[in-house]
Scaffold this motif. Structure first.
Motif, PDB file in Angstrom:
ATOM      1  N   ARG A 128       0.850  -1.198   0.000  1.00  0.00           N
ATOM      2  CA  ARG A 128       0.000   0.000   0.000  1.00  0.00           C
ATOM      3  C   ARG A 128       0.879   1.238   0.000  1.00  0.00           C
ATOM      4  NH1 ARG A 128      -3.415  -0.958   5.308  1.00  0.00           N
ATOM      5  NH2 ARG A 128      -1.551  -2.161   5.849  1.00  0.00           N
ATOM      6  N   PRO A 129       0.421   2.324  -0.623  1.00  0.00           N
ATOM      7  CA  PRO A 129       1.185   3.572  -0.577  1.00  0.00           C
ATOM      8  C   PRO A 129       1.080   4.237   0.785  1.00  0.00           C
ATOM      9  CG  PRO A 129      -0.862   3.908  -1.771  1.00  0.00           C
ATOM     10  CD  PRO A 129      -0.782   2.434  -1.467  1.00  0.00           C
ATOM     11  N   ALA A 130       1.942   5.187   1.028  1.00  0.00           N
ATOM     12  CA  ALA A 130       1.944   5.936   2.285  1.00  0.00           C
ATOM     13  C   ALA A 130       2.205   7.406   1.982  1.00  0.00           C
ATOM     14  CB  ALA A 130       3.022   5.402   3.227  1.00  0.00           C
ATOM     15  N   ILE A 131       1.756   8.274   2.868  1.00  0.00           N
ATOM     16  CA  ILE A 131       2.038   9.702   2.737  1.00  0.00           C
ATOM     17  C   ILE A 131       3.154  10.054   3.709  1.00  0.00           C
ATOM     18  CG2 ILE A 131       1.127  12.049   2.848  1.00  0.00           C
ATOM     19  CD1 ILE A 131      -1.656  10.911   2.446  1.00  0.00           C
ATOM     20  N   ALA A 132       4.236  10.607   3.173  1.00  0.00           N
ATOM     21  CA  ALA A 132       5.387  11.003   3.993  1.00  0.00           C
ATOM     22  C   ALA A 132       5.489  12.519   4.000  1.00  0.00           C
ATOM     23  CB  ALA A 132       6.672  10.392   3.452  1.00  0.00           C
ATOM     24  N   CYS A 133       5.797  13.082   5.161  1.00  0.00           N
ATOM     25  CA  CYS A 133       5.968  14.529   5.254  1.00  0.00           C
ATOM     26  C   CYS A 133       7.296  14.859   5.933  1.00  0.00           C
ATOM     27  CB  CYS A 133       4.811  15.167   6.032  1.00  0.00           C
ATOM     28  SG  CYS A 133       4.847  14.863   7.807  1.00  0.00           S
ATOM     29  N   LEU A 134       7.737  16.094   5.772  1.00  0.00           N
ATOM     30  CA  LEU A 134       8.917  16.587   6.476  1.00  0.00           C
ATOM     31  C   LEU A 134       8.460  17.233   7.771  1.00  0.00           C
ATOM     32  CD1 LEU A 134      10.965  18.159   3.547  1.00  0.00           C
ATOM     33  CD2 LEU A 134      11.312  15.954   4.662  1.00  0.00           C
ATOM     34  N   TRP A 135       9.070  16.832   8.878  1.00  0.00           N
ATOM     35  CA  TRP A 135       8.641  17.238  10.222  1.00  0.00           C
ATOM     36  C   TRP A 135       9.714  18.116  10.856  1.00  0.00           C
ATOM     37  CZ3 TRP A 135       4.175  14.688  12.409  1.00  0.00           C
ATOM     38  CH2 TRP A 135       3.882  15.072  13.724  1.00  0.00           C
ATOM     39  N   PRO A 136       9.385  19.365  11.222  1.00  0.00           N
ATOM     40  CA  PRO A 136      10.378  20.226  11.878  1.00  0.00           C
ATOM     41  C   PRO A 136      10.814  19.655  13.226  1.00  0.00           C
ATOM     42  CG  PRO A 136       8.465  21.489  11.146  1.00  0.00           C
ATOM     43  CD  PRO A 136       8.094  20.047  11.039  1.00  0.00           C
ATOM     44  N   THR A 137      12.125  19.667  13.483  1.00  0.00           N
ATOM     45  CA  THR A 137      12.664  19.185  14.755  1.00  0.00           C
ATOM     46  C   THR A 137      13.729  20.152  15.249  1.00  0.00           C
ATOM     47  OG1 THR A 137      14.568  17.932  13.928  1.00  0.00           O
ATOM     48  CG2 THR A 137      12.422  16.844  13.806  1.00  0.00           C
ATOM     49  N   GLU A 141      15.056  18.566  10.368  1.00  0.00           N
ATOM     50  CA  GLU A 141      13.819  17.944   9.905  1.00  0.00           C
ATOM     51  C   GLU A 141      13.975  16.427   9.912  1.00  0.00           C
ATOM     52  OE1 GLU A 141      11.937  21.175   6.756  1.00  0.00           O
ATOM     53  OE2 GLU A 141      13.451  19.746   6.050  1.00  0.00           O
ATOM     54  N   SER A 142      12.823  15.746  10.030  1.00  0.00           N
ATOM     55  CA  SER A 142      12.770  14.299   9.886  1.00  0.00           C
ATOM     56  C   SER A 142      11.676  13.955   8.890  1.00  0.00           C
ATOM     57  CB  SER A 142      12.451  13.618  11.231  1.00  0.00           C
ATOM     58  OG  SER A 142      13.483  13.799  12.162  1.00  0.00           O
ATOM     59  N   VAL A 143      11.767  12.769   8.308  1.00  0.00           N
ATOM     60  CA  VAL A 143      10.690  12.236   7.474  1.00  0.00           C
ATOM     61  C   VAL A 143       9.768  11.425   8.369  1.00  0.00           C
ATOM     62  CG1 VAL A 143      10.114  10.647   5.598  1.00  0.00           C
ATOM     63  CG2 VAL A 143      12.085  12.168   5.379  1.00  0.00           C
ATOM     64  N   VAL A 144       8.468  11.695   8.299  1.00  0.00           N
ATOM     65  CA  VAL A 144       7.488  10.942   9.085  1.00  0.00           C
ATOM     66  C   VAL A 144       6.458  10.348   8.125  1.00  0.00           C
ATOM     67  CG1 VAL A 144       5.734  11.023  10.900  1.00  0.00           C
ATOM     68  CG2 VAL A 144       7.796  12.435  11.099  1.00  0.00           C
ATOM     69  N   LEU A 145       6.177   9.067   8.252  1.00  0.00           N
ATOM     70  CA  LEU A 145       5.161   8.393   7.457  1.00  0.00           C
ATOM     71  C   LEU A 145       4.613   7.200   8.231  1.00  0.00           C
ATOM     72  CD1 LEU A 145       6.844   6.206   4.668  1.00  0.00           C
ATOM     73  CD2 LEU A 145       8.102   7.030   6.633  1.00  0.00           C
ATOM     74  N   ASP A 146       3.394   6.862   8.032  1.00  0.00           N
ATOM     75  CA  ASP A 146       2.371   7.391   7.167  1.00  0.00           C
ATOM     76  C   ASP A 146       1.561   8.431   7.950  1.00  0.00           C
ATOM     77  OD1 ASP A 146       0.278   7.682   5.304  1.00  0.00           O
ATOM     78  OD2 ASP A 146      -0.572   5.733   5.725  1.00  0.00           O
ATOM     79  N   VAL A 147       1.203   9.539   7.299  1.00  0.00           N
ATOM     80  CA  VAL A 147       0.434  10.571   7.997  1.00  0.00           C
ATOM     81  C   VAL A 147      -0.994  10.649   7.478  1.00  0.00           C
ATOM     82  CG1 VAL A 147       2.420  11.957   8.674  1.00  0.00           C
ATOM     83  CG2 VAL A 147       1.352  12.375   6.444  1.00  0.00           C
ATOM     84  N   GLY A 148      -1.503   9.510   6.960  1.00  0.00           N
ATOM     85  CA  GLY A 148      -2.918   9.512   6.640  1.00  0.00           C
ATOM     86  C   GLY A 148      -3.367   8.767   5.409  1.00  0.00           C
TER      87      GLY A 148
END
Length: 344
Positions: A128-137, A141-148
């Motif tokens: 299945r696909p996933a949505i990845a976003c860039l997360w301020p830290t 930044e970090s990559v976070v997935l899946d966000v929805g």
């Protein structure tokens, strides 16, 4: 891949449509002069907006589409009414047909994911696909997935996301072996549900040369930037994302209220104005706007629907980077190097 990058834009998507998309494209092209655009939408509306942007001269092709997808439209309804003829579908189709290197839309997330899966299909070996976003830290930044993208998961899907997230991190952060953590309710090995614990076992026992498995991370590690990639399922990831966005706005509201409460506070703000400006910019979600749909046979970027031109430009920047540095090849190479993890 050639130096030039062509990006297809769903010009009618989002809360503001062309009035955000066109100036956003102009801002992005100023940063990436080698970029050109395919704009899908109402030509009568888009034409004057493009003409008014000298930065887009010679870099835009408008393709008229009379159908657009509403932000509150159900995905199934959007597919029925917009398949093959909406600005959203045609922007995705341009990627499939090789006319564009990536597609960007600020439109309905569910509709965009449904159309992307139908039009582009998922990559071989990806469930299945996933949505990845860039997360301020605090580290950057970090990559976070899946966000929805999907609700619920299993161990194999978590491992797939770990590999895909690491591929994105290699491009965005320019590091050979990103650190990856699984989001959990604690860092101890016995904690978490069975899917998370099994995914941890696979990642721990399988030698994946292209990523470094860190272990479990907790919610407070997201802001710390403990790892380069945080993996979770879509239900938890989306709640975490919306909570972080709400908290950032809440802190901003508190600061504005505190700084205007007394004369001394106002004077103090004048002296600390640069620091507050830097803080506001760091916490501004527009800086890292754009979710990458990972696991598809093509690059699709989802911008926040309410973003302004600067925010939409940031989503185009992300699309440019993913295309310019060949995200698809990077993911395929990393999947090929981790067959035991994916098929466990």
């Amino acid at each position: 891949m050639s130096q030039s990058v062509r990006i297809s834009l769903d010009a009618m998507g989002g809360d503001h449509g062309p009035s955000t998309v066109v100036p956003g494209a102009a801002i992005a092209r100023e940063r990436h002069p080698e970029t050109s655009f395919l704009l899908f939408g109402d030509e009568a509306v888009l034409g004057p907006l493009v003409e008014a942007e000298p930065r887009l001269k010679g870099a835009v092709e408008i393709r008229h589409t009379a159908v657009s997808i509403a932000m509150d439209e159900k995905p199934s309804q959007a597919v029925r009414q917009g398949r093959g003829k909406s600005s959203m579908w045609k922007a995705i189709q341009a990627v499939k047909d090789g006319e564009a290197d990536a597609a960007v839309s600020a439109g309905n997330t569910g509709a965009l994911m449904a159309m992307s899966k139908i039009c582009l299909k998922t990559m071989a070996g990806i469930e299945r696909p996933a949505i990845a976003c860039l997360w301020p830290t605090v580290r950057g930044e970090s990559v976070v997935l899946d966000v929805g993208a999907t609700i619920g998961t299993d161990a194999e899907h978590l491992v797939e996301m770990a590999v895909m997230g690491a591929a994105m991190a290699r491009i965005v952060f320019d590091i050979d072996r990103p650190t990856v953590g699984l989001l959990n309710v604690g860092t101890e090995e016995m904690k978490g549900n069975e899917a998370v614990k099994e995914a941890a076992r696979i990642l721990r026992e399988t030698e994946i040369a292209t990523l470094a498995y860190h272990g479990f991370v907790e919610g407070n590690d997201l802001g710390k930037g403990t790892v380069d990639v945080v993996v979770t399922e879509g239900f938890t990831g989306n709640i975490a994302l919306k909570t972080a966005e709400g908290t950032a706005k809440q802190i901003g509201s508190y600061l504005r209220s505190a700084m205007s409460r007394t004369l001394m506070a106002k004077i103090g703000y004048l002296f600390a104005r640069q620091a507050f400006t830097a803080l506001r910019e760091k916490m501004n979600p527009s800086r890292a706007n754009g979710g990458v749909f990972l696991g598809l046979e093509g690059i699709v970027i989802k911008s926040h629907g309410s973003e302004n031109a600067q925010g939409f430009a940031a989503a185009i920047d992300l699309a440019h980077d993913m295309a310019r540095h060949d995200l698809m090849r990077t993911i395929r190479d990393m999947l090929d190097q981790a067959p035991a993890a994916i098929t466990a």
